[in-house]
Design a protein around this motif. Structure first.
Motif, PDB file in Angstrom:
ATOM      1  N   PRO A 118       0.810  -1.230   0.000  1.00 47.59           N
ATOM      2  CA  PRO A 118       0.000   0.000   0.000  1.00 47.59           C
ATOM      3  C   PRO A 118       0.840   1.276   0.000  1.00 47.59           C
ATOM      4  O   PRO A 118       0.426   2.289  -0.573  1.00 47.59           O
ATOM      5  CB  PRO A 118      -0.842  -0.119   1.281  1.00 47.59           C
ATOM      6  N   ARG A 119       2.026   1.218   0.616  1.00 46.15           N
ATOM      7  CA  ARG A 119       2.919   2.390   0.589  1.00 46.15           C
ATOM      8  C   ARG A 119       3.342   2.692  -0.855  1.00 46.15           C
ATOM      9  O   ARG A 119       3.321   3.848  -1.292  1.00 46.15           O
ATOM     10  CB  ARG A 119       4.144   2.150   1.461  1.00 46.15           C
ATOM     11  N   TRP A 120       3.723   1.630  -1.598  1.00 52.04           N
ATOM     12  CA  TRP A 120       4.116   1.817  -2.992  1.00 52.04           C
ATOM     13  C   TRP A 120       2.935   2.292  -3.826  1.00 52.04           C
ATOM     14  O   TRP A 120       3.067   3.220  -4.640  1.00 52.04           O
ATOM     15  CB  TRP A 120       4.654   0.494  -3.568  1.00 52.04           C
ATOM     16  N   LEU A 121       1.762   1.710  -3.592  1.00 49.40           N
ATOM     17  CA  LEU A 121       0.577   2.118  -4.340  1.00 49.40           C
ATOM     18  C   LEU A 121       0.239   3.581  -4.066  1.00 49.40           C
ATOM     19  O   LEU A 121      -0.158   4.319  -4.983  1.00 49.40           O
ATOM     20  CB  LEU A 121      -0.604   1.216  -3.972  1.00 49.40           C
ATOM     21  N   ALA A 122       0.412   4.008  -2.824  1.00 52.47           N
ATOM     22  CA  ALA A 122       0.133   5.407  -2.477  1.00 52.47           C
ATOM     23  C   ALA A 122       1.025   6.355  -3.265  1.00 52.47           C
ATOM     24  O   ALA A 122       0.577   7.434  -3.695  1.00 52.47           O
ATOM     25  CB  ALA A 122       0.311   5.629  -0.979  1.00 52.47           C
ATOM     26  N   THR A 123       2.283   5.972  -3.486  1.00 50.02           N
ATOM     27  CA  THR A 123       3.172   6.834  -4.280  1.00 50.02           C
ATOM     28  C   THR A 123       2.690   6.926  -5.722  1.00 50.02           C
ATOM     29  O   THR A 123       2.786   7.997  -6.349  1.00 50.02           O
ATOM     30  CB  THR A 123       4.627   6.324  -4.249  1.00 50.02           C
ATOM     31  N   GLN A 124       2.170   5.819  -6.247  1.00 49.00           N
ATOM     32  CA  GLN A 124       1.643   5.837  -7.613  1.00 49.00           C
ATOM     33  C   GLN A 124       0.419   6.743  -7.701  1.00 49.00           C
ATOM     34  O   GLN A 124       0.275   7.528  -8.658  1.00 49.00           O
ATOM     35  CB  GLN A 124       1.264   4.417  -8.057  1.00 49.00           C
ATOM     36  N   LEU A 125      -0.452   6.650  -6.699  1.00 48.29           N
ATOM     37  CA  LEU A 125      -1.656   7.482  -6.701  1.00 48.29           C
ATOM     38  C   LEU A 125      -1.320   8.960  -6.525  1.00 48.29           C
ATOM     39  O   LEU A 125      -1.929   9.828  -7.164  1.00 48.29           O
ATOM     40  CB  LEU A 125      -2.605   7.010  -5.595  1.00 48.29           C
ATOM     41  N   ARG A 126      -0.351   9.246  -5.681  1.00 49.90           N
ATOM     42  CA  ARG A 126       0.050  10.646  -5.483  1.00 49.90           C
ATOM     43  C   ARG A 126       0.664  11.227  -6.753  1.00 49.90           C
ATOM     44  O   ARG A 126       0.471  12.400  -7.070  1.00 49.90           O
ATOM     45  CB  ARG A 126       1.040  10.755  -4.319  1.00 49.90           C
ATOM     46  N   ASP A 127       1.438  10.398  -7.480  1.00 47.60           N
ATOM     47  CA  ASP A 127       2.027  10.867  -8.743  1.00 47.60           C
ATOM     48  C   ASP A 127       0.945  11.166  -9.783  1.00 47.60           C
ATOM     49  O   ASP A 127       1.047  12.134 -10.548  1.00 47.60           O
ATOM     50  CB  ASP A 127       2.990   9.816  -9.298  1.00 47.60           C
ATOM     51  N   ARG A 128      -0.098  10.314  -9.818  1.00 47.02           N
ATOM     52  CA  ARG A 128      -1.145  10.479 -10.826  1.00 47.02           C
ATOM     53  C   ARG A 128      -2.140  11.577 -10.452  1.00 47.02           C
ATOM     54  O   ARG A 128      -2.690  12.239 -11.324  1.00 47.02           O
ATOM     55  CB  ARG A 128      -1.897   9.156 -11.008  1.00 47.02           C
ATOM     56  N   PHE A 129      -2.377  11.724  -9.146  1.00 48.76           N
ATOM     57  CA  PHE A 129      -3.390  12.676  -8.666  1.00 48.76           C
ATOM     58  C   PHE A 129      -2.778  13.544  -7.568  1.00 48.76           C
ATOM     59  O   PHE A 129      -3.140  13.439  -6.397  1.00 48.76           O
ATOM     60  CB  PHE A 129      -4.617  11.914  -8.150  1.00 48.76           C
ATOM     61  N   PRO A 130      -1.833  14.406  -7.928  1.00 50.43           N
ATOM     62  CA  PRO A 130      -1.046  15.134  -6.926  1.00 50.43           C
ATOM     63  C   PRO A 130      -1.856  16.109  -6.081  1.00 50.43           C
ATOM     64  O   PRO A 130      -1.440  16.449  -4.967  1.00 50.43           O
ATOM     65  CB  PRO A 130       0.003  15.869  -7.776  1.00 50.43           C
ATOM     66  N   SER A 131      -2.996  16.572  -6.575  1.00 52.35           N
ATOM     67  CA  SER A 131      -3.790  17.548  -5.827  1.00 52.35           C
ATOM     68  C   SER A 131      -4.869  16.907  -4.962  1.00 52.35           C
ATOM     69  O   SER A 131      -5.546  17.597  -4.197  1.00 52.35           O
ATOM     70  CB  SER A 131      -4.453  18.535  -6.799  1.00 52.35           C
ATOM     71  N   THR A 132      -5.040  15.599  -5.080  1.00 51.26           N
ATOM     72  CA  THR A 132      -6.139  14.909  -4.408  1.00 51.26           C
ATOM     73  C   THR A 132      -5.702  14.405  -3.036  1.00 51.26           C
ATOM     74  O   THR A 132      -4.739  13.633  -2.938  1.00 51.26           O
ATOM     75  CB  THR A 132      -6.612  13.711  -5.260  1.00 51.26           C
ATOM     76  N   PRO A 133      -6.389  14.802  -1.956  1.00 57.25           N
ATOM     77  CA  PRO A 133      -6.070  14.251  -0.627  1.00 57.25           C
ATOM     78  C   PRO A 133      -6.271  12.738  -0.630  1.00 57.25           C
ATOM     79  O   PRO A 133      -7.246  12.230  -1.200  1.00 57.25           O
ATOM     80  CB  PRO A 133      -7.071  14.946   0.301  1.00 57.25           C
ATOM     81  N   LEU A 134      -5.343  12.017   0.009  1.00 53.39           N
ATOM     82  CA  LEU A 134      -5.399  10.558   0.056  1.00 53.39           C
ATOM     83  C   LEU A 134      -5.684  10.104   1.478  1.00 53.39           C
ATOM     84  O   LEU A 134      -5.000  10.493   2.426  1.00 53.39           O
ATOM     85  CB  LEU A 134      -4.077   9.965  -0.437  1.00 53.39           C
ATOM     86  N   MET A 135      -6.702   9.279   1.639  1.00 52.33           N
ATOM     87  CA  MET A 135      -7.074   8.700   2.924  1.00 52.33           C
ATOM     88  C   MET A 135      -7.106   7.184   2.782  1.00 52.33           C
ATOM     89  O   MET A 135      -7.032   6.661   1.667  1.00 52.33           O
ATOM     90  CB  MET A 135      -8.454   9.219   3.360  1.00 52.33           C
ATOM     91  N   ALA A 136      -7.223   6.464   3.894  1.00 56.76           N
ATOM     92  CA  ALA A 136      -7.254   5.004   3.816  1.00 56.76           C
ATOM     93  C   ALA A 136      -8.115   4.436   4.927  1.00 56.76           C
ATOM     94  O   ALA A 136      -8.200   4.986   6.025  1.00 56.76           O
ATOM     95  CB  ALA A 136      -5.848   4.422   3.884  1.00 56.76           C
ATOM     96  N   VAL A 137      -8.748   3.295   4.619  1.00 61.61           N
ATOM     97  CA  VAL A 137      -9.543   2.540   5.585  1.00 61.61           C
ATOM     98  C   VAL A 137      -9.105   1.084   5.476  1.00 61.61           C
ATOM     99  O   VAL A 137      -9.030   0.530   4.376  1.00 61.61           O
ATOM    100  CB  VAL A 137     -11.049   2.655   5.297  1.00 61.61           C
ATOM    101  N   GLY A 138      -8.800   0.464   6.622  1.00 59.39           N
ATOM    102  CA  GLY A 138      -8.365  -0.925   6.620  1.00 59.39           C
ATOM    103  C   GLY A 138      -9.220  -1.777   7.536  1.00 59.39           C
ATOM    104  O   GLY A 138      -9.532  -1.377   8.662  1.00 59.39           O
ATOM    105  N   TYR A 139      -9.590  -2.950   7.057  1.00 61.59           N
ATOM    106  CA  TYR A 139     -10.403  -3.890   7.819  1.00 61.59           C
ATOM    107  C   TYR A 139      -9.581  -5.110   8.212  1.00 61.59           C
ATOM    108  O   TYR A 139      -8.900  -5.710   7.374  1.00 61.59           O
ATOM    109  CB  TYR A 139     -11.585  -4.373   6.980  1.00 61.59           C
ATOM    110  N   SER A 140      -9.628  -5.493   9.480  1.00 56.42           N
ATOM    111  CA  SER A 140      -9.008  -6.717   9.976  1.00 56.42           C
ATOM    112  C   SER A 140      -7.519  -6.749   9.597  1.00 56.42           C
ATOM    113  O   SER A 140      -6.766  -5.868   9.997  1.00 56.42           O
ATOM    114  CB  SER A 140      -9.778  -7.928   9.437  1.00 56.42           C
ATOM    115  N   LEU A 141      -7.085  -7.726   8.804  1.00 54.77           N
ATOM    116  CA  LEU A 141      -5.679  -7.756   8.367  1.00 54.77           C
ATOM    117  C   LEU A 141      -5.290  -6.430   7.722  1.00 54.77           C
ATOM    118  O   LEU A 141      -4.217  -5.883   7.981  1.00 54.77           O
ATOM    119  CB  LEU A 141      -5.460  -8.911   7.395  1.00 54.77           C
TER     120      LEU A 141
END
Length: 323
Positions: A118-141
């Motif tokens: 998810p850390r690597w994926l977050a960097t990809q998302l930030r590169d593609r959508f640099p102005s968009t705030p990024l949040m996360a929700v995780g269930y169980s594992l």
């Protein structure tokens, strides 16, 4: 202010809370499109989105991390996507490697401390959508992975806010809890699902030669045996105790530097009550929402004949407060 959880009339038992949605919401209802992203180590991650993502400062993107053997079709993921879309969030579900019925390309799979993906994926998302705030929700594992990721990154986390639900914060204690009483039924169900996933991957003769053998019934007798034989050696741990120690998120909760809501039920049949953190165990950025009842990823209020999914109102409201 987090509204307190009250179990539904007729659903006060932790096991009913845990399994009810499987029968009440048996089929997925949010259609998504899948995008495959090639990872630096030669594997791939699946990212599911209901609509095309756009770069928008006013519409945060919420990344959902599912639980063990879960997917975008899990009822909790479907319900949260619906609730978030209704409040004008963007949403994406990351499949951990090999989940969703499609084997990944490497012998390795995923595990409870797998914060790298998810850390690597977050960097990809930030590169593609640099102005968009990024949040996360995780269930169980996925909740444990999320908390570990937040604790490891501290102030450097790319997330503006996060929510963890029913995370197995101490894997030593959770493995013992899952091997007692009715919890063994959940353990068997999850291990049977893991066996099917791994057997599907082992149909590839090249991968099969690089994976630990899966023909001993003892491997799938409980999580501790499985993790010692399969998870630990395949992911660079010296053994099951090393894996459980290094992958547990509880020791890192004091390091979290971004607003985080940690939701947990004391009667969770997957997690020992002694693993539930107190205020002294977490950083000032962590808000604890601890209920006496709620089961594992349950938290169903209202009444049996008219259920209300409490998580689907509390999570969007918390994220709205941190837009």
């Amino acid at each position: 202010m987090i509204s307190p959880f009250t179990p539904a009339i007729g659903l006060g038992n932790c096991h009913l809370q845990t399994i009810f949605s499987r029968f009440h919401r048996p089929e997925p209802w949010i259609h998504t499109q899948c995008q495959w992203l090639d990872t630096p180590d030669g594997d791939r991650l699946a990212l599911h989105t209901p609509v095309q993502l756009v770069d928008d400062t006013t519409r945060p993107l919420v990344l959902i991390l599912h639980g063990l053997e879960g997917s975008v079709e899990s009822p909790y993921a479907q319900g949260l996507m619906q609730a978030l879309l209704a409040q004008d969030f963007q949403v994406a579900v990351m499949h951990f490697r090999g989940c969703g019925g499609i084997p990944n390309l490497l012998p390795r799979a995923y595990h409870s401390g797998d914060s790298g993906d998810p850390r690597w994926l977050a960097t990809q998302l930030r590169d593609r959508f640099p102005s968009t705030p990024l949040m996360a929700v995780g269930y169980s594992l996925g909740g444990n992975v999320l908390l570990k990721w937040l604790g490891e990154d501290g102030e450097g986390s790319p997330l503006t806010a996060a929510v963890s639900i029913s995370a197995p914060l101490d894997l030593h204690l959770s493995s013992r809890r899952m091997n007692r009483g009715f919890s063994r039924v959940y353990q068997k169900h999850l291990l049977d699902s893991l066996r099917e996933s791994l057997n599907r991957k082992a149909l590839d003769p090249v991968l099969a030669k690089q994976m630990p053998p899966l023909n001993s019934p003892r491997i799938f007798s409980n999580f501790r045996h499985f993790d010692d034989h399969f998870t630990a050696p395949l992911h660079g741990f010296t053994g099951v105790d090393d894996y459980y120690t290094r992958a547990s998120s509880r020791p890192l909760l004091r390091n979290i530097a971004k607003p985080t809501l940690l939701i947990h039920a004391v009667d969770d049949p997957f997690v020992c009550p002694t693993a539930v953190p107190a205020e002294s165990d977490v950083s000032p950025q962590v808000t604890l929402a601890i209920s006496q009842r709620g089961g594992h990823v349950g938290f169903i209020g209202g009444a049996l004949w008219k259920p209300h999914y409490w998580l689907e109102s509390v999570i969007p409201q918390y994220l709205q407060d941190h837009r």
